[in-house]
Scaffold this motif. Sequence first.
Motif: not given
Length: 303
Positions: A98-106, A45-47
């Motif tokens: 195995d998977a990436i969850v991404l939240r990003h301001p752009r 998880t990448l927030f």
Amino acid sequence: MLRHIISMRDFSRDEIDIILAKAKEFEPIARGKESNLLSGKILATLFYEPSTRTRLSFETAMKRLGGKVIDLGSIESSSVAKGESLADTIRVIGNYADAIVLRHPREGAARMAADYSNVPVINAGDGAGHHPTQTLLDLYTIMRESSFSGLRIALVGDLKYGRTVHSLAYALSMYHADMTLVSPRQLQMPEVIKKDLKKQGASIRETTSIEEVVSDVDVLYVTRIQKERFPDPAEYQKMAGSYRITGELLEKARDNLIIMHPLPRVDEIDPAVDRTKYARYFQQSFYGVPVRMALLAMAMEAA
Ligand code: NCD
């Protein structure tokens, strides 16, 4: 094939129906029944923006399915603070998880990340762009707590910057819902999205008055004014508190009305409304778990 989840446009109505049906099967596991469907799998998880529900419901979904989670943690404590590009971060983490969850301001960040990733990227919100997993749990809530048949729904609040309503409106057009867009004039749904909805054959009308619609709809989907997206804080101050759902307003509501909200709420729903039969927003946040289980299982090819 690598299946990223970036926008509701990537889904057909049939695919959405399959995900909602799968989510229903996962509900007992979301409530605590044991499972090891994803044991041996790792989710990253990448927030890059704040999150409570989205991050923790993904984490809950993964762990209840027997999988593990690695988290980038705060941006200040990661190499992002040293100037690492999103593309490089994604390339590296794709070799761990195995998977990436991404939240990003752009806006567009998730689509770009998908280009660099060798594992599925799940968009958990890209600026004012899209938030497809929220939409899937919103649709699931409608399926479980209301009905798609003859659905009349009002999307209320910040329709300009709110990414949840951008994704949801697009999906609802696939369900032929009758949509009313309720917002201050300055925060109307962007033209490009409205054009797209019309192209899809959606029936939409716009108003600034919630009083006008409250007696006509089956679902009120309320959103927060997106403070962090306003270029000018003074403009936000002018818009803050534009709408407030109160017991008094609901006196005119239909008996079957349900009130949804992606949360967090600021002051757009009076807490006294929580105790009424209309409130479904906390139930809605729970539904994030079975829906995200279905998405993770599909992304990791276990379902
Ligand atoms: C939403 C978001 O991040 O877009 N939150 C969520 O994921 N439930 C809504 C919001 O922040 O207003």
